[in-house]
Design an enzyme around this catalytic site. Structure first.
Site, mmCIF file in Angstrom:
data_model
loop_
_atom_site.group_PDB
_atom_site.id
_atom_site.type_symbol
_atom_site.label_atom_id
_atom_site.label_comp_id
_atom_site.label_asym_id
_atom_site.label_seq_id
_atom_site.Cartn_x
_atom_site.Cartn_y
_atom_site.Cartn_z
ATOM 1 C CB ALA A 108 -0.912 0.014 1.230
ATOM 2 C CB SER A 109 0.998 4.282 0.372
ATOM 3 O OG SER A 109 1.395 5.627 0.244
ATOM 4 C CB SER A 110 5.847 3.704 0.705
ATOM 5 O OG SER A 110 7.216 3.451 0.504
ATOM 6 C CG HIS B 267 -3.188 7.739 0.141
ATOM 7 N ND1 HIS B 267 -2.736 7.334 -1.092
ATOM 8 C CD2 HIS B 267 -2.176 7.456 1.018
ATOM 9 C CE1 HIS B 267 -1.519 6.853 -0.996
ATOM 10 N NE2 HIS B 267 -1.162 6.901 0.283
#
Length: 428
Positions: free
Chosen positions: A153-155, A294
């Site tokens: 997730a994300s990074s 997000h």
């Protein structure tokens, strides 16, 4: 032995039994239960140039050669936090795979997806450390090298893109929640943040995106890993245009059309498209979530990632519906070179089916020219009928009536192979 001796022996046995058996029973009742599976930290797992930490989750029951899933956390997170706050461990318990949780240790706990070292095979930095974790599990836990996957997730989603590019011979598929394309975050000034990419301001041709991936491991000539991407339209951290750029990149890398082969709506605010195939393990799958920021993955999405990897049954029930909890009745009226087909779709399950789509196969030679109460695409072959606004939810026990007009070349039979939101339907 005399009668008196027999009596003494019996008395002695009774005394011993009377003391030992209760003690044994007490010991058995107070013995601690077998230890349940727990997250454990692994050290000295191999080359680790950026000093990552490694945590491992092995379910109580796994096959002899378990699949390996690398689950990569978001900025400010950690492996243990990702373990605690996502469903991958419970899915590992259910389906018998091993989960590796890397932890970034630099300031901000983001993974390196921007340096030149991270973006080429064996270049150093975080990807090398994560590969050492995978190798360690394959070596010490008997993991299946043909079933290694990565998600994040994300990074961690950005790292998922990076690992599929730098180690295409290791990973069979990836699932990226709120990521950016491989190479989009690249910098040359030592910075770990690329504002232009984060803001969705970097757009390239599919070929240019694909070339970045191919340059990460120029000697690779074998198969490439499949890719699943997820993004919310209101993401203000890694903005939504990155979703489309990832689709451009991975359809090019995998050599499939950018035109979806399959489109449906597993839930009312989702649009799912598949490229290069229509099944659960299509080469590329993209999930767009209207109005979502997000904040992924949300409940149930991890299981869809695991299904994309091929580690569970085909397609978990979408939108809360029950598998095979539907029935379709088809009636055809044909003339010369034309026909109409009326379809009644009934929800035979116990939960509403929302944002539905009905997939079916037209007989050879039939081509849809118009339809009612649904949108139909493509016009021939395997067709998906997508709900209209006024009939988007089918309550338990309720039905919707849809239909279409088509031309034909002689085959006037009704459609076959009906599936509602991916679940096969009974007919008649």
């Amino acid at each position: 032995m005399s009668v008196r001796g027999v009596k003494r022996a019996r008395a002695l046995f009774a005394a011993v039994a009377g003391g030992v058996l209760p003690l044994l029973a007490a010991l058995l009742m107070t013995a601690p239960p077998a230890a349940a599976a727990q997250l454990t930290e692994v050290t000295n797992f191999g080359s680790n140039p950026s000093n990552l930490r490694m945590h491992l989750y092995v379910p109580d029951s796994v096959p002899a050669k378990p699949a390996v899933v690398v689950a990569v956390h978001y900025c400010t997170g950690s492996g243990p936090a990702f373990h605690a706050n996502t469903e991958f461990a419970s899915l590992a318990d259910r389906y018998g795979f091993v989960v590796v949780y890397p932890s970034a240790t630099r300031s901000g706990q983001c993974f390196d997806v921007s340096s030149p070292q991270a973006l080429r095979r064996g270049g150093g930095s975080d990807p090398v450390g994560i590969m050492s974790m995978v190798d360690h599990v394959l070596r010490t836990r008997g993991g299946d090298p043909e079933r290694v996957f990565v998600t994040g997730a994300s990074s961690g989603a950005m790292m998922t893109n990076v690992l599929l590019g730098t180690y295409p011979d290791v990973f069979r598929a990836g699932s990226a929640f709120m990521g950016v394309p491989f190479g989009c975050f690249a910098t040359t000034d030592g910075s770990g943040w690329n504002s232009a990419c984060a803001n969705g301001q970097i757009s390239r041709t599919p070929q240019a995106w694909g070339d970045l991936v191919r340059a990460a491991h120029p000697g690779h000539s074998g198969p490439r890993p499949r890719m699943q991407v997820w993004h919310g339209t209101e993401d203000s951290t890694l903005r939504y245009p990155n979703f489309g750029e990832q689709i451009k990149q991975w359809t090019n890398v995998l050599g499939v059309s950018q035109t979806p082969a399959f489109t449906d709506h597993p839930q009312s605010n989702w649009t799912r498209t598949r490229y290069g195939g229509t099944g659960t393990q299509a080469p590329v799958e993209a999930n767009s979530l209207q109005g979502v920021g997000h904040s992924l993955p949300a409940g149930g999405m991890a299981e869809r990632a695991i299904a994309f990897f091929g580690l569970t049954e085909p397609d978990p029930p979408p939108g809360g519906g029950d598998p095979a909890a539907c029935r379709v009745t088809a009636t055809t009226n044909a003339w010369n070179t034309g026909l109409t087909t009326s379809l009644t779709v009934t929800n035979t399950g116990t939960a509403p089916v929302s944002g539905w789509s009905l997939r079916f196969t037209l007989p050879a030679g039939q081509t849809i020219t118009s339809g009612w109460n649904a949108a139909y695409a493509p016009a021939s072959g395997t067709v998906t009928a997508t709900a209209a606004a006024h009939n988007a939810t089918i309550a338990p026990g309720a039905s919707v009536a849809i239909g279409f007009q088509a031309t034909h070349t002689g085959g006037t039979a009704p459609p076959t192979a009906f599936a509602l939101n991916g679940s096969a339907c009974a007919t008649g």
